[in-house]
Design an enzyme around this catalytic site. Structure first.
Site, mmCIF file in Angstrom:
data_model
loop_
_atom_site.group_PDB
_atom_site.id
_atom_site.type_symbol
_atom_site.label_atom_id
_atom_site.label_comp_id
_atom_site.label_asym_id
_atom_site.label_seq_id
_atom_site.Cartn_x
_atom_site.Cartn_y
_atom_site.Cartn_z
ATOM 1 N N ASP A 9 0.849 -1.188 0.000
ATOM 2 C CA ASP A 9 0.000 0.000 0.000
ATOM 3 C C ASP A 9 0.882 1.233 0.000
ATOM 4 O O ASP A 9 2.015 1.207 0.470
ATOM 5 C CB ASP A 9 -0.937 0.027 1.215
ATOM 6 C CG ASP A 9 -2.135 0.947 1.000
ATOM 7 O OD1 ASP A 9 -2.419 1.326 -0.161
ATOM 8 O OD2 ASP A 9 -2.795 1.300 1.984
ATOM 9 N N GLY A 10 0.343 2.283 -0.577
ATOM 10 C CA GLY A 10 0.997 3.580 -0.584
ATOM 11 C C GLY A 10 0.068 4.597 0.046
ATOM 12 O O GLY A 10 -1.152 4.435 0.028
ATOM 13 N N GLU A 47 2.264 3.727 -4.335
ATOM 14 C CA GLU A 47 1.713 2.396 -4.639
ATOM 15 C C GLU A 47 2.715 1.595 -5.460
ATOM 16 O O GLU A 47 2.960 0.412 -5.183
ATOM 17 C CB GLU A 47 0.385 2.525 -5.402
ATOM 18 C CG GLU A 47 -0.737 3.190 -4.639
ATOM 19 C CD GLU A 47 -1.387 2.323 -3.574
ATOM 20 O OE1 GLU A 47 -1.009 1.150 -3.410
ATOM 21 O OE2 GLU A 47 -2.290 2.842 -2.892
ATOM 22 N N ASP A 69 -4.233 -2.477 -3.495
ATOM 23 C CA ASP A 69 -5.531 -1.821 -3.607
ATOM 24 C C ASP A 69 -5.508 -0.726 -4.680
ATOM 25 O O ASP A 69 -6.437 0.063 -4.794
ATOM 26 C CB ASP A 69 -6.005 -1.269 -2.262
ATOM 27 C CG ASP A 69 -5.105 -0.195 -1.694
ATOM 28 O OD1 ASP A 69 -4.157 0.243 -2.376
ATOM 29 O OD2 ASP A 69 -5.347 0.214 -0.540
ATOM 30 N N HIS A 124 -8.768 -0.340 2.681
ATOM 31 C CA HIS A 124 -9.431 0.039 3.938
ATOM 32 C C HIS A 124 -10.667 -0.817 4.186
ATOM 33 O O HIS A 124 -11.694 -0.334 4.653
ATOM 34 C CB HIS A 124 -9.795 1.533 3.931
ATOM 35 C CG HIS A 124 -8.641 2.401 3.565
ATOM 36 N ND1 HIS A 124 -7.631 2.703 4.451
ATOM 37 C CD2 HIS A 124 -8.317 3.008 2.395
ATOM 38 C CE1 HIS A 124 -6.743 3.481 3.841
ATOM 39 N NE2 HIS A 124 -7.135 3.670 2.603
ATOM 40 N N ASP A 134 -1.195 -0.290 4.998
ATOM 41 C CA ASP A 134 -1.632 1.104 5.081
ATOM 42 C C ASP A 134 -1.056 1.759 6.336
ATOM 43 O O ASP A 134 -0.535 2.879 6.287
ATOM 44 C CB ASP A 134 -3.157 1.185 5.072
ATOM 45 C CG ASP A 134 -3.650 2.611 5.203
ATOM 46 O OD1 ASP A 134 -3.359 3.425 4.302
ATOM 47 O OD2 ASP A 134 -4.308 2.922 6.209
#
Length: 155
Positions: A9-10, A47, A69, A124, A134
């Site tokens: 995740d970024g 990302e 994501d 999320h 995250d």
């Protein structure tokens, strides 16, 4: 070939702004966390960086399932967009240059070394590893030294 899972995740505080990435590598029962932060970047760059850092940490060719994501990254890789941009001299269409060319080039180089399977996960939501990534990314922005991000937009 070893089978590895990479969750990524970024995050960005402002877009552009300070950003971070979080990556979790899973091999059997073993897990490794990677994270870092950059001073003036974008969410899409983070990302990509999360995936790149995960792949760069592999010491040999592997079968890798990448969980992200980011529709931007997953679609670009699975729908062949990035190879089309590359074939067109990093143009998305007749007038628009592709963004993040420097990172796409790194990702394609790394992808050539491994057998990659891409999985999009809802951000999320209910994927505990994505949620952990995250948190790693957000915490990296707050606690890591911010490295300079020097994007190169043209090949």
């Amino acid at each position: 070939m070893k089978e590895v899972e990479i969750y990524t995740d970024g995050a960005c505080s402002g877009n552009p702004g300070p950003g971070g990435y979080g990556t979790i590598l899973k091999y059997g029962v073993h897990e490794k966390e990677l994270f870092g932060a950059y001073d003036n970047t974008t969410n899409n760059r983070m990302e990509l960086m999360a995936i790149i850092k995960g792949l760069e940490s592999l010491k040999e060719p592997c079968r890798v399932t990448v969980y992200s994501d980011s529709k931007y990254v997953v679609d670009a890789m699975t729908k062949g967009w990035v190879t089309k941009w590359q074939a067109k001299g990093w143009m998305r269409n007749d007038k628009e240059r592709a963004k993040n060319v420097d990172l796409w080039q790194r990702l394609l180089q790394l992808a050539a070394c491994h057998q990659l399977h891409w999985v999009w996960v809802k951000g999320h939501a209910d994927n505990p590893y994505n949620n952990r990534c995250d948190r790693l990314a957000v915490n990296a922005i707050k606690s890591c030294p911010l490295l300079p991000d020097n994007p190169i937009s043209s090949p």
